[in-house]
Design a protein around this motif. Structure first.
Motif, PDB file in Angstrom:
ATOM      1  N   GLN A  37       0.844  -1.198   0.000  1.00  0.00           N
ATOM      2  CA  GLN A  37       0.000   0.000   0.000  1.00  0.00           C
ATOM      3  C   GLN A  37       0.880   1.249   0.000  1.00  0.00           C
ATOM      4  O   GLN A  37       1.824   1.335   0.798  1.00  0.00           O
ATOM      5  CB  GLN A  37      -0.884   0.029   1.251  1.00  0.00           C
ATOM      6  N   GLY A  39       2.610   4.460   0.923  1.00  0.00           N
ATOM      7  CA  GLY A  39       2.711   5.207   2.186  1.00  0.00           C
ATOM      8  C   GLY A  39       2.730   4.347   3.433  1.00  0.00           C
ATOM      9  O   GLY A  39       2.837   4.868   4.548  1.00  0.00           O
ATOM     10  N   TRP A  61       2.534   5.492   8.895  1.00  0.00           N
ATOM     11  CA  TRP A  61       2.151   5.873   7.535  1.00  0.00           C
ATOM     12  C   TRP A  61       2.855   7.166   7.150  1.00  0.00           C
ATOM     13  O   TRP A  61       3.097   8.015   8.013  1.00  0.00           O
ATOM     14  CB  TRP A  61       0.633   6.052   7.446  1.00  0.00           C
ATOM     15  N   ALA A  66      -2.575   8.437   3.284  1.00  0.00           N
ATOM     16  CA  ALA A  66      -2.141   7.060   2.967  1.00  0.00           C
ATOM     17  C   ALA A  66      -2.786   6.077   3.933  1.00  0.00           C
ATOM     18  O   ALA A  66      -3.244   4.999   3.550  1.00  0.00           O
ATOM     19  CB  ALA A  66      -0.620   6.963   3.053  1.00  0.00           C
TER      20      ALA A  66
END
Lengths: 105, 105
Positions: A37, A39, A61, A66
């Protein structure tokens, strides 16, 4: 205090009695998905040495957006459905703002 | 549960009122020193968004002995003296066993 875009949290999850190992395994699968994913700087799954049915996740994060994006994905896609089924109670969140130190990506 | 040599903890420290920024700064200096300690995988200093005088540290160590050695060094050498002076109460510890996930060195 140095303001930092990064956000983090400690998430405490308690499994239905005797399901701590399954909960950790389900969260490790979620962690695999989180690793790609954007971030996601950290999604570390931890056991609690003195509480066999408790699992802690350390999240970091790059920025709030994010975190929002990754956690608001379709629950099934994120593998969180299996996690929610194993919980004895809603997760508890401790929000933190990472400032620095070794180990912070 | 997969047993892992690594140990970790979340440490919550509350500063004397109004000293949260100083406490975070003192802990960032400690963090610098920790970064060269053998087995220190993470010593991340965090602010608490809703509690200006609270600081959290996320620790991860390669094994219990590395944690013991680093934390039992001479307090002055570790820079912990300055930290202790700023505390309003003893630190609180949440011990965890890191199992896996992105961000875990």
């Amino acid at each position: 205090m140095e303001t930092s875009e990064r956000v983090g949290r400690y998430v405490r999850m308690v499994a239905v009695e005797g399901q701590g190992t399954e909960l950790a395994a389900a969260l490790l699968r979620v962690a695999d998905g989180m690793s790609v994913q954007p971030g996601c700087l950290a999604y570390v799954v931890n056991a609690a040495p003195d509480e066999p049915d408790t699992v802690w996740v350390t999240e970091v994060w790059s920025d709030p957006a994010a975190s929002e994006a990754a956690l608001n994905r379709d629950i099934g896609e994120a593998g969180l459905g299996a996690v929610l089924e194993l919980l004895a109670a809603p997760p508890e969140y401790i929000e933190v703002t990472p400032l620095g130190g070794p180990g912070l990506p």
